[in-house]
Design a protein around this motif. Structure first.
Motif, PDB file in Angstrom:
ATOM      1  N   GLU A 159       0.841  -1.196   0.000  1.00 25.76           N
ATOM      2  CA  GLU A 159       0.000   0.000   0.000  1.00 25.76           C
ATOM      3  C   GLU A 159       0.881   1.254   0.000  1.00 25.76           C
ATOM      4  O   GLU A 159       1.903   1.308   0.683  1.00 25.76           O
ATOM      5  CB  GLU A 159      -0.897   0.001   1.236  1.00 25.76           C
ATOM      6  N   GLN A 160       0.476   2.231  -0.774  1.00 27.44           N
ATOM      7  CA  GLN A 160       1.189   3.502  -0.872  1.00 27.44           C
ATOM      8  C   GLN A 160       0.201   4.627  -0.572  1.00 27.44           C
ATOM      9  O   GLN A 160      -0.500   5.093  -1.475  1.00 27.44           O
ATOM     10  CB  GLN A 160       1.772   3.690  -2.282  1.00 27.44           C
ATOM     11  N   PRO A 161       0.119   5.062   0.682  1.00 23.93           N
ATOM     12  CA  PRO A 161      -0.795   6.167   0.979  1.00 23.93           C
ATOM     13  C   PRO A 161      -0.455   7.390   0.112  1.00 23.93           C
ATOM     14  O   PRO A 161       0.717   7.763  -0.009  1.00 23.93           O
ATOM     15  CB  PRO A 161      -0.545   6.446   2.463  1.00 23.93           C
ATOM     16  N   LEU A 162      -1.471   7.976  -0.483  1.00 24.56           N
ATOM     17  CA  LEU A 162      -1.257   9.051  -1.451  1.00 24.56           C
ATOM     18  C   LEU A 162      -0.506  10.229  -0.855  1.00 24.56           C
ATOM     19  O   LEU A 162       0.429  10.749  -1.465  1.00 24.56           O
ATOM     20  CB  LEU A 162      -2.604   9.511  -2.033  1.00 24.56           C
ATOM     21  N   ARG A 163      -0.903  10.665   0.332  1.00 26.22           N
ATOM     22  CA  ARG A 163      -0.244  11.837   0.924  1.00 26.22           C
ATOM     23  C   ARG A 163       1.251  11.589   1.118  1.00 26.22           C
ATOM     24  O   ARG A 163       2.081  12.428   0.765  1.00 26.22           O
ATOM     25  CB  ARG A 163      -0.908  12.231   2.235  1.00 26.22           C
ATOM     26  N   ALA A 164       1.602  10.451   1.666  1.00 24.49           N
ATOM     27  CA  ALA A 164       3.017  10.139   1.892  1.00 24.49           C
ATOM     28  C   ALA A 164       3.778  10.020   0.574  1.00 24.49           C
ATOM     29  O   ALA A 164       4.907  10.506   0.452  1.00 24.49           O
ATOM     30  CB  ALA A 164       3.148   8.852   2.696  1.00 24.49           C
TER      31      ALA A 164
END
Length: 181
Positions: A159-164
């Protein structure tokens, strides 16, 4: 609107991908020179030989996706232009030759606004441009950012959180704007 993209904007990947997704959606017409693309490939070499190989493959895809983006400034044009760092003159020359409305870079100190405005060219940073574009056309930017996030997740397998992801890509204002939505 035509925007000349400096090598530092084309490499790193996430920043480039968000920008080019918005370009593909019609937000702007990207421009670059062969020398700028070569700078990108050389910068990727720092990751090892595979980094340069990957960059050259990405550059080939870029050329195919945007065949009208390459500009080749005349040497006489470079000779008449002056910047604090002479190694950046080719970037401004490409912007002038391509009829760019703006030059996008992270190295804003190397491109004095007065010099650029004398050529009829605005100075942009990726984060400020994408934030403004999001303010005007949020769906276009969100679709581009989510597409890049999905690709990052597919490549990484996590998973790649968008904000990070966007903050790491030096797009903090855009990251905050999309997170607040």
């Amino acid at each position: 609107m035509k925007i000349l993209l400096d090598a530092c904007v084309l490499y790193p990947t996430v920043m480039r991908e968000v920008l080019l997704k918005t370009a593909q959606a019609g937000a702007f017409a990207p421009l670059w020179s062969e020398r700028i693309l070569e700078e990108w490939a050389r910068a990727a070499r720092k990751l090892g030989p595979e980094g340069e190989t990957i960059a050259r493959g990405e550059i080939a895809l870029l050329r195919a996706a945007f065949p009208a983006a390459a500009v080749d400034p005349a040497p006489r044009l470079e000779a008449r232009l002056h910047l604090p760092d002479p190694d950046d003159v080719h970037v401004l020359a490409a912007a002038v030759e391509g009829g760019a409305d703006a030059l996008m870079t992270l190295n804003i100190r190397d491109f004095p606004r007065a010099t650029l405005s004398g050529e009829g060219i605005a100075l942009l940073t990726p984060d400020s441009y994408l934030w403004q574009l999001w303010s005007d056309r949020p769906e276009l930017v969100e679709v581009a950012a989510q597409s890049v996030r999905a690709r990052a997740e597919a490549i990484s397998g996590s998973e790649q959180p968008l904000r990070a992801l966007l903050k790491k890509a030096r797009l903090p204002r855009l990251a905050k704007a999309l997170a607040a939505k």
